[in-house]
Design a protein around this motif. Structure first.
Motif, mmCIF file in Angstrom:
data_model
loop_
_atom_site.group_PDB
_atom_site.id
_atom_site.type_symbol
_atom_site.label_atom_id
_atom_site.label_comp_id
_atom_site.label_asym_id
_atom_site.label_seq_id
_atom_site.Cartn_x
_atom_site.Cartn_y
_atom_site.Cartn_z
ATOM 1 N N SER A 13 0.700 -1.248 0.100
ATOM 2 C CA SER A 13 0.007 -0.106 -0.125
ATOM 3 C C SER A 13 1.007 1.277 0.132
ATOM 4 C CB SER A 13 -0.947 -0.081 1.162
ATOM 5 O OG SER A 13 -1.637 -1.227 1.167
ATOM 6 N N SER A 14 0.638 2.105 -1.021
ATOM 7 C CA SER A 14 1.532 3.381 -0.855
ATOM 8 C C SER A 14 0.512 4.725 -1.126
ATOM 9 C CB SER A 14 2.252 2.959 -2.247
ATOM 10 O OG SER A 14 1.554 3.086 -3.527
ATOM 11 N N GLU A 15 -0.580 4.911 -0.742
ATOM 12 C CA GLU A 15 -1.151 6.101 -0.966
ATOM 13 C C GLU A 15 -2.608 5.794 -0.208
ATOM 14 O OE1 GLU A 15 -2.092 6.970 -5.017
ATOM 15 O OE2 GLU A 15 -3.081 5.208 -5.401
ATOM 16 N N GLY A 16 -3.392 7.090 0.130
ATOM 17 C CA GLY A 16 -4.450 6.794 0.631
ATOM 18 C C GLY A 16 -5.619 6.968 -0.323
ATOM 19 N N TRP A 17 -6.906 6.861 0.056
ATOM 20 C CA TRP A 17 -8.116 7.264 -0.707
ATOM 21 C C TRP A 17 -8.047 8.627 -0.919
ATOM 22 C CZ3 TRP A 17 -10.812 3.128 -2.880
ATOM 23 C CH2 TRP A 17 -10.859 2.093 -2.146
ATOM 24 N N ASP A 18 -8.705 8.750 -2.179
ATOM 25 C CA ASP A 18 -9.304 9.956 -2.582
ATOM 26 C C ASP A 18 -10.853 10.123 -2.176
ATOM 27 O OD1 ASP A 18 -10.538 12.189 -3.682
ATOM 28 O OD2 ASP A 18 -9.412 12.203 -5.625
ATOM 29 N N THR A 19 -11.010 10.421 -0.967
ATOM 30 C CA THR A 19 -12.423 10.164 -0.447
ATOM 31 C C THR A 19 -13.617 10.940 -0.900
ATOM 32 O OG1 THR A 19 -11.792 11.838 1.660
ATOM 33 C CG2 THR A 19 -11.482 9.536 1.742
ATOM 34 N N LEU A 20 -13.288 12.017 -1.839
ATOM 35 C CA LEU A 20 -14.271 12.886 -2.565
ATOM 36 C C LEU A 20 -14.584 11.845 -3.911
ATOM 37 C CD1 LEU A 20 -15.997 15.148 -3.084
ATOM 38 C CD2 LEU A 20 -14.105 16.456 -4.037
ATOM 39 N N LYS A 21 -13.480 11.791 -4.576
ATOM 40 C CA LYS A 21 -13.847 10.558 -5.714
ATOM 41 C C LYS A 21 -14.419 9.500 -5.551
ATOM 42 C CE LYS A 21 -11.212 9.098 -9.767
ATOM 43 N NZ LYS A 21 -9.759 9.103 -10.451
ATOM 44 N N GLU A 22 -13.914 8.878 -4.630
ATOM 45 C CA GLU A 22 -14.364 7.790 -4.176
ATOM 46 C C GLU A 22 -15.403 7.473 -3.070
ATOM 47 O OE1 GLU A 22 -13.594 5.221 -6.070
ATOM 48 O OE2 GLU A 22 -11.790 5.902 -7.231
ATOM 49 N N GLY A 23 -15.999 8.682 -2.963
ATOM 50 C CA GLY A 23 -17.233 8.813 -1.791
ATOM 51 C C GLY A 23 -17.889 7.848 -1.908
ATOM 52 N N ASP A 24 -18.679 7.771 -2.809
ATOM 53 C CA ASP A 24 -20.032 6.928 -3.168
ATOM 54 C C ASP A 24 -19.610 5.782 -2.919
ATOM 55 O OD1 ASP A 24 -21.570 9.330 -3.241
ATOM 56 O OD2 ASP A 24 -21.529 9.188 -5.653
ATOM 57 N N PHE A 25 -18.457 5.088 -3.746
ATOM 58 C CA PHE A 25 -18.289 3.715 -3.614
ATOM 59 C C PHE A 25 -17.777 3.294 -2.243
ATOM 60 C CE2 PHE A 25 -14.345 0.963 -3.464
ATOM 61 C CZ PHE A 25 -15.026 -0.173 -4.138
ATOM 62 N N LEU A 26 -17.249 4.079 -1.532
ATOM 63 C CA LEU A 26 -16.788 3.995 0.166
ATOM 64 C C LEU A 26 -18.003 3.877 0.916
ATOM 65 C CD1 LEU A 26 -13.499 5.973 0.163
ATOM 66 C CD2 LEU A 26 -13.745 3.540 0.575
ATOM 67 N N ARG A 27 -18.988 4.778 0.678
ATOM 68 C CA ARG A 27 -20.200 4.690 1.647
ATOM 69 C C ARG A 27 -20.823 3.227 1.344
ATOM 70 N NH1 ARG A 27 -20.177 10.292 0.911
ATOM 71 N NH2 ARG A 27 -20.630 10.200 -1.272
ATOM 72 N N GLU A 28 -20.882 2.947 0.200
ATOM 73 C CA GLU A 28 -21.617 1.855 -0.216
ATOM 74 C C GLU A 28 -20.884 0.677 0.598
ATOM 75 O OE1 GLU A 28 -22.988 -1.129 -4.038
ATOM 76 O OE2 GLU A 28 -21.783 0.820 -4.340
ATOM 77 N N VAL A 29 -19.780 0.701 0.504
ATOM 78 C CA VAL A 29 -18.814 -0.608 1.049
ATOM 79 C C VAL A 29 -19.019 -0.475 2.514
ATOM 80 C CG1 VAL A 29 -16.860 -1.650 1.410
ATOM 81 C CG2 VAL A 29 -17.414 -0.883 -1.024
ATOM 82 N N ILE A 30 -18.765 0.569 3.047
ATOM 83 C CA ILE A 30 -18.950 0.662 4.669
ATOM 84 C C ILE A 30 -20.347 0.483 5.281
ATOM 85 C CG2 ILE A 30 -18.202 2.432 6.423
ATOM 86 C CD1 ILE A 30 -16.021 3.515 4.868
ATOM 87 N N SER A 31 -21.149 0.786 4.339
ATOM 88 C CA SER A 31 -22.519 0.717 5.043
ATOM 89 C C SER A 31 -22.824 -0.934 5.195
ATOM 90 C CB SER A 31 -23.586 1.492 4.014
ATOM 91 O OG SER A 31 -23.538 2.728 3.981
#
Length: 243
Positions: free
Chosen positions: A101-119
């Motif tokens: 792992s060498s970088e963090g999430w772009d939480t704006l660009k990937e926000g919808d995807f992350l919300r779906e997974v985390i939910s």
């Protein structure tokens, strides 16, 4: 107290290099806990070049501390963690072929995807943490994904620390203050070792957990696993009079 979670991927790498079951991954996990580790971390990848999916299932049966499973949320990874139900899932943005792992999430660009997974993980009572850098916008948007924690990618800190420790830690202090204000728990990991861990812990308010694998397992080749774990615990948890 900041918890130490030992990433045992490198143990699996050594086992897989020869085949068979030496070293015994399950026994090493038990020994890490016996020697004081407060968690076990694994990062299974699709090619199973170190931790295998079956390892995750077997570890779940024996880990008595916190079990943390890291990975990119492919459908197979989500199926695995829903079946296993570890204490924590740390979502990382690296593709399957990445070495580490060498970088963090772009939480704006990937926000919808992350919300779906985390939910989905939240519905199954699995705590989530997402890998982020110190970009304040990424931390602000992380708070909108329903994650309970973030994990700071500390590679840049570790790289800069030997030459400019104060400059290295500065963005993490600012990012940690924002995360605390937003109610996000803070984890950290990547290239933390006995040279830079104490300074990081002393300066980051609210640091709940660090996940350390490569450096810790490498140190254990010289010091032995028990002494190494005790050394890392001492670097993490000390009197403020020692700072």
């Amino acid at each position: 107290m900041t918890r130490l979670s030992v990433n045992i991927n490198k143990i699996a790498t050594l086992r897989n290099a020869r085949g068979g079951n030496v070293p015994d991954l399950i026994q090493v996990a038990k020994d890490c806990e016996r020697f004081g580790a407060q968690g076990i971390t694994v990062h299974p990848r699709p090619d199973q070049r170190h931790i295998r999916y079956n390892d995750v299932l077997e570890l779940k049966k024996v880990v008595t501390t916190e079990f943390n499973v890291e990975g990119y949320p492919t459908s197979s990874f989500i199926d695995l963690v829903l079946k296993t139900k570890p204490d924590q899932v740390t979502l990382v943005p690296d593709p399957p072929e990445a070495l580490t792992s060498s970088e963090g999430w772009d939480t704006l660009k990937e926000g919808d995807f992350l919300r779906e997974v985390i939910s989905e993980l939240n519905r199954n009572n699995i705590r989530t943490s997402i890998f982020v850098d110190t970009n304040l916008k990424n931390i602000e948007h992380a708070a909108n994904t329903f994650t309970e924690r973030i994990e700071f990618y500390t590679g840049p800190y570790a790289e800069q620390f030997p030459h400019h420790p104060n400059e290295a830690i500065a963005p993490y202090i600012e990012a940690a203050n924002l995360a605390n204000n937003l109610g996000l728990g803070i984890n950290a990991g990547h290239d933390l070792d006995t040279n830079n861990l104490h300074f990081f812990r002393a300066n980051i308010k609210g640091l709940l957990e660090v996940s350390i694998g490569h450096a810790l397992i490498s140190d254990a080749l010289y010091w032995g696993l028990e002494k190494t774990i005790q050394t890392y615990l001492a670097e993490l948890n000390f009197s403020h009079q020692d700072i």
